[in-house]
Design a protein around this motif. Structure first.
Motif, PDB file in Angstrom:
ATOM      1  N   SER A  12      44.776  35.352  43.727  1.00  0.00           N
ATOM      2  CA  SER A  12      44.324  35.245  42.346  1.00  0.00           C
ATOM      3  C   SER A  12      44.902  36.420  41.571  1.00  0.00           C
ATOM      4  O   SER A  12      45.037  37.517  42.107  1.00  0.00           O
ATOM      5  CB  SER A  12      42.801  35.299  42.277  1.00  0.00           C
ATOM      6  N   SER A  13      45.238  36.172  40.328  1.00  0.00           N
ATOM      7  CA  SER A  13      45.764  37.253  39.488  1.00  0.00           C
ATOM      8  C   SER A  13      44.834  37.580  38.321  1.00  0.00           C
ATOM      9  O   SER A  13      45.199  38.344  37.441  1.00  0.00           O
ATOM     10  CB  SER A  13      47.162  36.882  38.974  1.00  0.00           C
ATOM     11  N   ARG A  14      43.631  37.010  38.334  1.00  0.00           N
ATOM     12  CA  ARG A  14      42.671  37.300  37.263  1.00  0.00           C
ATOM     13  C   ARG A  14      42.318  38.782  37.252  1.00  0.00           C
ATOM     14  O   ARG A  14      42.140  39.388  38.308  1.00  0.00           O
ATOM     15  CB  ARG A  14      41.376  36.522  37.484  1.00  0.00           C
ATOM     16  N   PRO A  15      42.160  39.357  36.076  1.00  0.00           N
ATOM     17  CA  PRO A  15      41.770  40.772  36.015  1.00  0.00           C
ATOM     18  C   PRO A  15      40.425  41.054  36.680  1.00  0.00           C
ATOM     19  O   PRO A  15      40.230  42.129  37.240  1.00  0.00           O
ATOM     20  CB  PRO A  15      41.703  41.064  34.511  1.00  0.00           C
ATOM     21  N   THR A  16      39.499  40.107  36.657  1.00  0.00           N
ATOM     22  CA  THR A  16      38.161  40.318  37.213  1.00  0.00           C
ATOM     23  C   THR A  16      38.004  39.745  38.622  1.00  0.00           C
ATOM     24  O   THR A  16      36.891  39.562  39.092  1.00  0.00           O
ATOM     25  CB  THR A  16      37.107  39.676  36.294  1.00  0.00           C
ATOM     26  N   ARG A  17      39.071  39.475  39.284  1.00  0.00           N
ATOM     27  CA  ARG A  17      39.041  38.827  40.602  1.00  0.00           C
ATOM     28  C   ARG A  17      38.405  39.710  41.664  1.00  0.00           C
ATOM     29  O   ARG A  17      38.399  40.936  41.546  1.00  0.00           O
ATOM     30  CB  ARG A  17      40.456  38.463  41.019  1.00  0.00           C
ATOM     31  N   ASP A  40      49.408  41.334  47.214  1.00  0.00           N
ATOM     32  CA  ASP A  40      48.706  40.970  45.990  1.00  0.00           C
ATOM     33  C   ASP A  40      49.683  40.208  45.090  1.00  0.00           C
ATOM     34  O   ASP A  40      50.648  40.785  44.586  1.00  0.00           O
ATOM     35  CB  ASP A  40      48.193  42.225  45.296  1.00  0.00           C
ATOM     36  N   ALA A  42      49.408  39.271  42.166  1.00  0.00           N
ATOM     37  CA  ALA A  42      49.475  39.834  40.817  1.00  0.00           C
ATOM     38  C   ALA A  42      50.549  40.917  40.755  1.00  0.00           C
ATOM     39  O   ALA A  42      51.214  41.092  39.730  1.00  0.00           O
ATOM     40  CB  ALA A  42      48.125  40.400  40.400  1.00  0.00           C
ATOM     41  N   GLU A  43      50.755  41.630  41.858  1.00  0.00           N
ATOM     42  CA  GLU A  43      51.784  42.662  41.918  1.00  0.00           C
ATOM     43  C   GLU A  43      53.153  42.081  42.246  1.00  0.00           C
ATOM     44  O   GLU A  43      54.170  42.597  41.796  1.00  0.00           O
ATOM     45  CB  GLU A  43      51.400  43.729  42.936  1.00  0.00           C
ATOM     46  N   ASP A  45      54.232  39.256  41.199  1.00  0.00           N
ATOM     47  CA  ASP A  45      54.611  38.861  39.837  1.00  0.00           C
ATOM     48  C   ASP A  45      55.852  37.962  39.787  1.00  0.00           C
ATOM     49  O   ASP A  45      56.837  38.275  39.126  1.00  0.00           O
ATOM     50  CB  ASP A  45      54.815  40.112  38.972  1.00  0.00           C
TER      51      ASP A  45
END
Length: 181
Positions: A12-17, A40, A42-43, A45
């Motif tokens: 998940s890449s949500r900020p609040t994950r 991750d 999100a990293e 990308d």
């Protein structure tokens, strides 16, 4: 004893994950001798489907795709910490799978779902994708809010540690078979 390198994907890449907390907990249950690496997405990308050719051609030209391919190839197996959003799994993990092709063939991939209902819907859908790319799909336990973890991602004492250890054992066995072939 053979040592294997297992990647644990935060999908998940949500900020609040809470995926990083779940992935960290999974990593702490790895058997002695296993090397674990938390990945991750999100990293990582990855741009969405940026290659000019289909991934099945294997002609990766984008630096992000080449780096992702090299990273995936270094693992003997993966475990995906998988949430459920609106009865499905996050687009960022679908893109991570769809960006590559041959890298998934025969790779043992375990799934640990988490969320309300232990992410059963997303785990089922994701399993179909893993079957399609010919990964060795290994279904792990699901973590339920209120039973196994808090909505903030704190792991509760009732969480199925033995089932996660068993998932590592399955990945190691599949990796051992692949190495022997």
């Amino acid at each position: 004893m053979t040592s294997f390198t297992i990647g644990i994907i935060v999908s998940s890449s949500r900020p609040t994950r809470i995926g990083p907390k779940v992935a960290q907990w999974i990593s702490e249950l790895a058997p002695y001798g296993n090397e674990v690496d938390i990945i991750d997405l999100a990293e990582v990308d990855l741009p969405f489907l940026a290659e000019p050719e289909l991934p099945s051609a294997g002609n990766y030209t984008q630096p992000t795709t080449v780096a992702w391919s090299e990273r995936v190839r270094q693992y003997d197996g993966l475990i995906v910490a998988l949430p459920e959003y609106n009865a499905g799994y996050p687009a960022v993990v679908k893109n991570a799978i769809d960006t590559l092709h041959a890298e998934w063939n025969g790779l043992p991939i375990g799934v640990v779902g988490y969320g309300w209902g232990a992410a059963a819907g997303s785990v089922k859908q994701f399993g179909e994708v893993l079957d399609r790319v010919q990964a060795v799909r290994l279904d792990g336990p699901g973590l339920k809010f209120g039973e196994d973890l808090t909505p903030e991602g704190e792991i509760l004492q009732a969480a199925p540690e033995d089932a996660v250890r068993g998932l590592f054992d399955q990945i190691n066995a599949a990796a051992r078979e692949t190495a022997a072939a």
